[in-house]
Design an enzyme around this catalytic site. Structure first.
Site, PDB file in Angstrom:
ATOM      1  N   LYS A   1       0.846  -1.198   0.000  1.00 55.88           N
ATOM      2  CA  LYS A   1       0.000   0.000   0.000  1.00 55.88           C
ATOM      3  C   LYS A   1       0.881   1.248   0.000  1.00 55.88           C
ATOM      4  O   LYS A   1       1.777   1.395   0.850  1.00 55.88           O
ATOM      5  CB  LYS A   1      -0.899   0.022   1.237  1.00 55.88           C
ATOM      6  CG  LYS A   1      -1.933  -1.086   1.254  1.00 55.88           C
ATOM      7  CD  LYS A   1      -2.787  -1.045   2.512  1.00 55.88           C
ATOM      8  CE  LYS A   1      -3.654   0.183   2.589  1.00 55.88           C
ATOM      9  NZ  LYS A   1      -4.562   0.144   3.773  1.00 55.88           N
TER      10      LYS A   1
HETATM   11  O1  G3P Z   1      -6.748   1.908   5.408  1.00 56.94           O
HETATM   12  C1  G3P Z   1      -7.702   2.928   5.357  1.00 56.94           C
HETATM   13  C2  G3P Z   1      -8.888   2.671   6.185  1.00 56.94           C
HETATM   14  O2  G3P Z   1      -8.508   1.804   7.199  1.00 56.94           O
HETATM   15  C3  G3P Z   1      -9.509   3.906   6.776  1.00 56.94           C
HETATM   16  O3  G3P Z   1     -10.613   3.512   7.499  1.00 56.94           O
HETATM   17  O4  G3P Z   1     -12.268   3.533   9.295  1.00 56.94           O
HETATM   18  O5  G3P Z   1     -10.052   4.631   9.642  1.00 56.94           O
HETATM   19  O6  G3P Z   1     -11.722   5.633   8.098  1.00 56.94           O
HETATM   20  P1  G3P Z   1     -11.189   4.392   8.701  1.00 56.94           P
END
Ligand code: G3P
Length: 224
Positions: free
Chosen positions: A86
């Protein structure tokens, strides 16, 4: 084939959902790993046992320079697992992605907040794009519309790149994205749990059980 991932480093929850769902693998980011309290190597070791062969692991580089990102991506790629590297889709990240793709390493462009940003990452050779659906909504923009437009552009230009939307807070966001026809998705485990839970389900299952017991006691179906 559709790829379903869990966006977590919680081994217990991964084992729980691997038992009942066709989990392809997991996605992580530096914040997820920092919260987990275990490093990537320990996590991969444990998940290799839990998920078995065919599992795919998305891990993010933490380097800040192009050369650092390229070297870090190569090291992650050398790990004895099916790794997707990533890279944040920044100017530095896109520069690194172009170089990393020359090494034939599988890449996911992450931290995608706009259609143009994702489209450029796909043009640079990213194999996956991770638009952050809920975080886009949190900024006052339509996260599902970003995913829909990105899918449209990938189709129009026949780019060999899969959308793997991330950042979900509820099942409606998930369903809206699935209807667009994305090839993959990554869910926090609490949202995966919400997808399995409907308030009407357990009561109807309990009614089947009580009706059955009333008529046939402890007999099983084939014994009745
Ligand atoms: O890797 C990106 C993702 O985990 C973001 O998710 O839930 O932290 O917005 P969130």
């Amino acid at each position: 084939m559709f790829e379903l991932y869990l966006d977590t480093a919680d081994v217990k929850q991964i084992a729980r959902f691997h038992a009942c769902l066709p989990i392809k693998g997991i996605t992580t980011n530096p914040s997820i790993l920092a919260q987990s309290g275990i490093g990537l190597n320990q996590l991969l070791l444990e998940l290799d046992t839990v998920l078995g062969t065919g599992a795919r692991f998305h891990a993010q580089i933490v380097s800040q320079t192009v050369n650092g990102m390229v070297e870090e991506a190569k090291r992650l790629h050398e790990l004895p697992y099916d790794m997707v590297i990533k890279i944040p889709a920044t100017e530095t990240g896109l520069t690194a992605i172009k170089k990393i793709k020359a090494e034939n390493i599988t890449v996911l462009a992450t931290a995608i907040y706009s259609v143009q940003q994702g489209f450029l990452a796909a043009l640079c050779g990213a194999d996956y794009l991770a638009p952050y659906v809920n975080r886009i909504y949190a900024m006052g923009t339509d996260g599902v519309a970003v995913v829909a437009d990105l899918q449209l552009l990938l189709n129009q230009h026949q780019l060999n790149c899969k959308l793997l939307p991330a950042s979900f807070k509820n099942t409606q966001q998930v369903m809206d994205v699935l209807k667009i026809g994305v090839a993959a998705i990554t869910l926090p485990y609490d949202v995966a749990a919400q997808m399995l839970a409907h308030p009407a389900v357990q009561p109807v299952v309990d009614k089947f059980t009580s009706d059955w017991r009333e008529a046939f006691g402890d007999k099983l179906s084939f014994e009745s």
